[in-house]
Each structure stands twice: as C-alpha cells, then as structure tokens.
Scaffold this motif. Structure first.
Motif, PDB file in Angstrom:
ATOM      1  N   GLU A  53       0.804  -1.217   0.000  1.00 54.01           N
ATOM      2  CA  GLU A  53       0.000   0.000   0.000  1.00 54.01           C
ATOM      3  C   GLU A  53       0.837   1.267   0.000  1.00 54.01           C
ATOM      4  O   GLU A  53       0.420   2.304  -0.522  1.00 54.01           O
ATOM      5  CB  GLU A  53      -0.938   0.014   1.213  1.00 54.01           C
ATOM      6  N   HIS A 352      -0.610 -25.468   1.213  1.00 57.53           N
ATOM      7  CA  HIS A 352       0.021 -25.064   2.479  1.00 57.53           C
ATOM      8  C   HIS A 352       0.014 -26.188   3.522  1.00 57.53           C
ATOM      9  O   HIS A 352       0.808 -26.176   4.461  1.00 57.53           O
ATOM     10  CB  HIS A 352      -0.704 -23.857   3.088  1.00 57.53           C
ATOM     11  N   ASP A 415       3.535 -15.932  -0.568  1.00 57.66           N
ATOM     12  CA  ASP A 415       4.317 -15.294  -1.638  1.00 57.66           C
ATOM     13  C   ASP A 415       3.958 -13.819  -1.796  1.00 57.66           C
ATOM     14  O   ASP A 415       4.829 -12.944  -1.907  1.00 57.66           O
ATOM     15  CB  ASP A 415       4.189 -16.053  -2.969  1.00 57.66           C
ATOM     16  N   SER A 416       2.664 -13.496  -1.757  1.00 61.73           N
ATOM     17  CA  SER A 416       2.272 -12.091  -1.878  1.00 61.73           C
ATOM     18  C   SER A 416       2.807 -11.305  -0.683  1.00 61.73           C
ATOM     19  O   SER A 416       3.302 -10.179  -0.821  1.00 61.73           O
ATOM     20  CB  SER A 416       0.747 -11.974  -1.951  1.00 61.73           C
ATOM     21  N   THR A 417       2.742 -11.927   0.486  1.00 60.05           N
ATOM     22  CA  THR A 417       3.222 -11.270   1.704  1.00 60.05           C
ATOM     23  C   THR A 417       4.741 -11.081   1.655  1.00 60.05           C
ATOM     24  O   THR A 417       5.272 -10.076   2.141  1.00 60.05           O
ATOM     25  CB  THR A 417       2.785 -12.081   2.940  1.00 60.05           C
ATOM     26  N   ALA A 447      -4.015 -15.571  -2.523  1.00 53.33           N
ATOM     27  CA  ALA A 447      -5.229 -16.392  -2.501  1.00 53.33           C
ATOM     28  C   ALA A 447      -6.299 -15.826  -1.579  1.00 53.33           C
ATOM     29  O   ALA A 447      -7.474 -15.777  -1.924  1.00 53.33           O
ATOM     30  CB  ALA A 447      -4.883 -17.825  -2.100  1.00 53.33           C
TER      31      ALA A 447
HETATM   32  C1  LIG Z   1      -1.551  -4.366   5.359  1.00 58.77           C
HETATM   33  C2  LIG Z   1      -2.519  -5.362   4.813  1.00 58.77           C
HETATM   34  N1  LIG Z   1      -2.858  -5.293   3.514  1.00 58.77           N
HETATM   35  C3  LIG Z   1      -3.720  -6.198   2.994  1.00 58.77           C
HETATM   36  C4  LIG Z   1      -4.255  -7.170   3.780  1.00 58.77           C
HETATM   37  C5  LIG Z   1      -5.250  -8.159   3.182  1.00 58.77           C
HETATM   38  N2  LIG Z   1      -4.590  -9.473   3.032  1.00 58.77           N
HETATM   39  C6  LIG Z   1      -4.735 -10.449   3.935  1.00 58.77           C
HETATM   40  S1  LIG Z   1      -3.761 -11.746   3.602  1.00 58.77           S
HETATM   41  C7  LIG Z   1      -3.176 -11.067   2.212  1.00 58.77           C
HETATM   42  C8  LIG Z   1      -2.139 -11.716   1.328  1.00 58.77           C
HETATM   43  C9  LIG Z   1      -2.322 -13.141   1.176  1.00 58.77           C
HETATM   44  O1  LIG Z   1      -1.512 -13.599   0.130  1.00 58.77           O
HETATM   45  P1  LIG Z   1      -0.307 -14.568   0.361  1.00 58.77           P
HETATM   46  O2  LIG Z   1       0.663 -14.021   1.335  1.00 58.77           O
HETATM   47  O3  LIG Z   1       0.252 -14.924  -0.960  1.00 58.77           O
HETATM   48  O4  LIG Z   1      -0.980 -15.849   1.034  1.00 58.77           O
HETATM   49  P2  LIG Z   1      -2.170 -16.790   0.505  1.00 58.77           P
HETATM   50  O5  LIG Z   1      -3.444 -16.224   1.004  1.00 58.77           O
HETATM   51  O6  LIG Z   1      -2.066 -16.839  -0.980  1.00 58.77           O
HETATM   52  O7  LIG Z   1      -1.901 -18.109   1.119  1.00 58.77           O
HETATM   53  C10 LIG Z   1      -3.740  -9.826   2.020  1.00 58.77           C
HETATM   54  C11 LIG Z   1      -3.457  -8.988   0.870  1.00 58.77           C
HETATM   55  C12 LIG Z   1      -3.887  -7.188   5.142  1.00 58.77           C
HETATM   56  N3  LIG Z   1      -4.370  -8.092   6.003  1.00 58.77           N
HETATM   57  N4  LIG Z   1      -3.003  -6.297   5.625  1.00 58.77           N
END
Ligand SMILES: Cc1ncc(C[n+]2csc(CCOP(=O)(O)OP(=O)(O)O)c2C)c(N)n1
Length: 587
Positions: A53, A352, A415-417, A447
C-alpha cells in the motif's frame, strides 16, 4: 441509466466517469473489487496491483503530481502501511485530483483489527468523505477529486464492509474530466525539505479552515427535518439503519465526514429535543459534538464494538422508547442465530497443508502471518503460535530468537506477503545473524483476497505478461545462505527439507511451491478413497485437517468425500496401512 451495483463497483464506475487515468492498490477485503472492476476499463485507465500500500500511495501521488486524476485503494490496515507517504503528501499536496479509497471493516469480518480511518484523516489533516450507498459512492468519487484539485489535498474516501459489498441502484453517466499528464518542475512545490516544509505546514493549517467551510456548504451534509423530539447525526451505513428504524426522526446526514461542519451541527442540535450520534467504530463525531458543549447520546446506547446492525438498531429503539413493545428480530436474522458455527479451514488440496503437517513433527515455534495459511492455527494442525501483521511472520521470528528462546523458530509468510513486506524481515534475519528458518508458502497468487497477481506471478493487472520475480533469487541476493524449493504435496521431500533446515545453526529459507488449485480451477489429481477393510481408524489422515476427510465417529474409519477431494494425495502419504488410494483403484 440505472444499474444495480455494489459500493465497490460504483467507486470504480465513478472513477472512470470522473476521468481517473491512473489507479493503484494492494488487495484487501473489503476494498479489492474496486480495482478489479476498474480493470474492465483498462483501455482508459492505467491500473496496477502495487507490491504494497505504501508503494501504491506513492505511485498515485506521482500520477497526481503529473497532473492526472488518480485513485489508490486499500483496506484499513493498509493505510497504516501507507501512512508515511500520506502524512507528508498532506503537506506537499496534489495537482491532479487524488482519492485515497480506504475500506474499514467494522465487525472484523475479514480483518485482524477494527480500526477507524477517520483517525488518520485528523492525523494527516486531510478531508474524509463517507458515502452511505452505491449511488453516493459514485457521486463521492467525482466530488472528492474536484475537492482535491480545489484544495490541493489528497481526499480520503472512507468505505465500510456493508457499503462496499451491498448493492443499490446507481445512475451512470459519461466519462469526463480526463487530464493530460505534464509534470511542472518546481522543487519548492514538491520537495518538503525543512526550508519549504515549514511553509507547507502553515498551508496545511489554513487549508483546514477552508475545508471546514467546504464541509458547511457541501450538499453531502444535509438536514432532513422530521419529528423534532428526536434527532440523529449519522454517517455511512449507520445513516441507512437510522432512516429505516426511525423514519419520522430528524436526521443530520454527514457525507463530508471530516472536518466537521460545526455550524450545521449546532443548527441541527438546537432544532431537536434529544440528540443521538450514530457512527461505526470509534466515537470520533460524538466526542466532537460533546466537545462543542452539546449534550448527546451515542456510545452509551449503541456500544462501540463491531458494526452497526439490525439487532443494534432494535436495541437502540428499545433504549429510546422503553415503554414500547420491543420489535422482533426479522425472521432470517433470528434463524441465522441458530446456525451452527463453521470454523474456517484450509481448503481441500491446499498446498500449504504439507508444510504445517511437516512442522508438526518438531518442537519448534511457528510465527505465522496474514494469508490463507493463518488458518493453520486451528486444530487439528494447530501449527501457528503468533500472527501480527503482514510481513510480521519473519520479523517476529527474529525477535523471539534473539530474545534467547531455546526452541528454533520458523517464520512463515505467503508469496504475496513476501513481496509486500516479508523481504525486509528476511533482511533483518540475514543481516543481524538470526537463525530462524524462514518459509515462503508460494501458491503463485494472493489467494486469501481472491487470487490477485503480484510481482512473483508474471502477470499484471493490465493483463500483460511481465518479469516473474524469483523469490529464491531475491533471497540469495539478500545473502540468505541456503535456499531450498520443495513441492509441498511431496510430504517426504518437505519433511526432509524442514529437518535439514532445523539441523543447521544458521538461518535458511524453504520455498514451498505449488499453485493454489482454486486459482487453477482444477483438481491436483484424482480423488482418493479409503479402503475400509484396510483402515485401522488410527486417524492419521484426519490430523491433516482436510475438509474432504470426514471422521464420523471416534474409532470408526474415516471417509473421503468424492465431491470435496482435490486429489492432492497427502492423505495417501500419511496412511501407514496403505488404505488410501485413487478412487478408481480402490473402489
Ligand atoms: C496491510 C494489509 N494489507 C492487505 C491485507 C489483506 N490481506 C490479507 S492476507 C493477504 C495476502 C495473502 O496472500 P499470500 O501471502 O500470498 O498468502 P495466501 O493467502 O495466498 O496463502 C492480504 C493482501 C492485510 N491483512 N493487511
């Protein structure tokens, strides 16, 4: 033309109609669908999922500096991540209109905390608009962009879960207001070095006065005169509840929610016998009304936790009219109260699961993060000890480790995190000689928020293929001494990687890589079945926590639901008796 739209669809439509030509964001419920809907208009608007963000807000600021209209979207916790640029952008100010669309989540439907974005408006000294339905969402976007251009300030559009996700009719229009990009060089305008920043600071204060006058005059704030014995000041979705529950009452509706229109508040308060402030989350408005010396009710009657709701509206009615018979809860809500709770679990076939099962064999601490994998905290996996915020999975591991904890710590992020805010935590562990094992659960998507792309997926929100940033290469470039990639559906490979990483006294990284089957829209493999004659009812497969495995009674063989099974094969691997096999082969 009238169209039924969610609040988020209406914000997207409003942005397109108002000539927005650049939109940035990071996914987060309940804000995500704004950019996803605006992406249907990508011939007119440049869009991106930014890595986080902070980056999104900075990029939107850049677009605004270049003179075009821009929006940035995020959920409430995302504004914390973006707070650094927001606080100073308030000083520097905008050129092209810039709207910061932030969706709060009263009631924590899908969030780790309940947080009121209006605090940030006051903190950053920028105005907030708060629409109550989809039609107001659309209108507020253009209004906010024009206000931003008039006062040279970013404007916050505060949404909440119910406003973002409920549908109402919207009158749509044409696209107008598009600007051509041209950045006018002017360092004293765009560089808040102390010498210029001190002048900007003064300008922020005088702008606040102008904004307060704008709020007084704004058509977004209006008095709806009714029965003078009872008056409400309400904003956002709370306004709709008030209107429905108290159709005869007088109402001051605030759509321009900060700075407060003090004269309008005084005028309204003096016109009613009893005043009630109805707002979700914090009592920011109520405190202000009291500070003006005006007596009112509010939190004392509706409480301060969770979102406003039909039961709360009924309780408010009972509190205001104690002599009257309490109205009954509408039937669907009364019936919903009796439904059994369904705790969330990792999906069948979730990649996972393998990692958490493997971790279960060791006496280690697991510092988790926000993502689908946060569900590993629940039984039977019970394999997560802490969750703090995005990116915290690695840094909290470092803190526990450096505190002198004897057990090894495994930090887990998705991965997104990893790309959002995990990289800096990893750098901390490497640079400061931590020994935590760091795991990236790479399911090739974001996801939890509905499968958005990110820097590791090789696709952009504009629908183009792009550089697929390698997690392993980033880790190695940051000095991670050992990086191993495993297939999490291969339990022995995953277990060996975990055991080897824990045997080493230095930090190392494991990347578990397999795409999310929901994103792929296909099963991982053929559905499995349990041969009841071979099953010893040991429950080893049940401990995987897969919703496809039904354990009807203790001591009886479990069954696998053919409809739910995604064919990942983890259960075959944990069964010591060879009782689980592909359905065709076993039935
Ligand atoms: C600062 C912030 N931004 C956005 C979110 C919303 N959010 C929760 S989990 C997540 C990412 C999940 O993606 P990933 O880490 O790839 O894990 P996955 O769900 O694919 O297992 C997001 C964007 C949040 N909780 N906190």
């Amino acid at each position: 033309m009238s169209t039924l739209m969610t609040g988020n669809e209406a914000v997207a439509r409003g942005a397109w109609e108002a000539g927005v030509s650049a939109a940035f964001g990071y996914p987060g419920t309940p804000s995500t669908e704004i950019l996803e809907n605006l992406a249907l208009r990508k011939e007119d608007v440049y869009l991106e999922w930014s890595p986080n963000e902070k980056v999104a807000l900075e990029a939107a600021a850049g677009a605004s500096y270049a003179g075009v209209r821009a929006i940035v979207t995020m959920k409430h916790v995302g504004l914390i991540v973006a707070a650094d640029p927001l606080m100073t952008l308030s000083y520097v100010g905008t050129e092209g209109g810039m709207l910061v669309c932030v969706a709060d989540d009263p009631g924590q439907h899908s969030s780790q905390n309940e947080q009121d974005t209006r605090h940030f408006a006051r903190f950053a000294k920028v105005p907030v608009l708060e629409p109550a339905d989809s039609s107001e969402c659309l209108a507020a976007v253009r209004y906010g962009l024009e206000l931003s251009e008039l006062r040279k300030t970013p404007v916050i559009l505060r949404l909440t879960t119910r406003v973002s996700h409920s549908r109402s009719l919207v009158e749509t229009g044409e696209r107008t207001g598009e600007r051509a990009a041209h950045f006018e060089r002017n360092p004293s305008r765009f560089c808040p070095l102390p010498v210029w920043g001190r002048e900007m600071r003064k300008r922020v204060e005088s702008r606040l006065g102008e904004l307060a006058r704008d709020a007084e005059r704004s058509h977004l704030n209006r008095i709806e005169a009714g029965d003078r014995s009872l008056g409400f000041i309400a904003e956002g979705i709370a306004y709709n509840y008030v209107r429905e529950a108290f159709p005869d009452a007088s109402v001051l509706k605030l759509g321009f929610a900060w700075p407060f229109p003090d004269a309008l508040i005084r005028e309204f308060a003096s016109s009613v016998d009893r005043l009630v402030v109805v707002e979700e989350n914090e009592d920011i408005l109520e405190e202000h009304v009291r500070a003006m010396g005006i007596a009112c009710d509010g939190r004392n009657l509706i409480g301060g936790i969770g979102e406003f709701s039909v039961p709360k509206a009924l309780a408010l009615k009972a509190a205001l009219f104690p002599g009257e018979a309490a109205p009954a809860l509408p039937a669907p809500l009364a019936e919903a109260a009796d439904l059994p709770a369904r705790p969330p679990v990792l999906c069948p076939g979730c990649p996972h699961r393998g990692l958490f099962f493997a971790l279960g064999k060791h006496d280690v601490l697991v510092t988790g993060d926000i993502g689908c994998y946060s569900l590993a905290v629940f039984p039977p996996l019970s394999r997560t000890d802490t969750i703090l915020c995005m990116g915290g999975g690695f840094s909290v591991a470092q803190g526990i480790d450096k505190a002198g904890e004897q057990r090894r710590v495994v930090g887990v992020v998705g991965d997104s995190t990893f790309f959002h805010s995990g990289i800096t935590g990893m750098l901390d562990v490497v640079y400061n000689k931590g020994r935590s094992v760091l795991v990236v659960l790479d399911n090739r998507t974001t996801a939890m928020t509905g499968h958005q792309d990110h820097p590791g997926t090789g696709r952009t929100l504009m629908g183009e293929t792009t550089t697929e940033v390698s997690i392993e290469a980033v880790a190695r470039a940051c000095g991670m001494p050992r990086v191993e990639t495993v297939n999490p559906y291969d339990l022995s490979q995953t277990e060996r990687a975990v055991a080897e990483a824990l045997a080493s006294e230095t930090t190392s990284m494991i990347v578990t890589r397999a795409p999310c089957p929901l994103r792929e829209r296909k099963a991982v493999g053929p559905a499995r079945a349990i041969d009841q004659s071979k099953c010893k009812a040991c429950q080893a497969c049940v401990r995987l926590g897969c919703p496809a495995i039904e354990a009807p009674e203790r001591g009886k063989p479990p069954r696998i639901s053919e409809e739910l099974c995604a064919g990942c094969g983890l259960c075959d691997q944990v069964c010591k008796f060879g009782a689980i096999a592909e359905r065709e082969a076993s039935v």
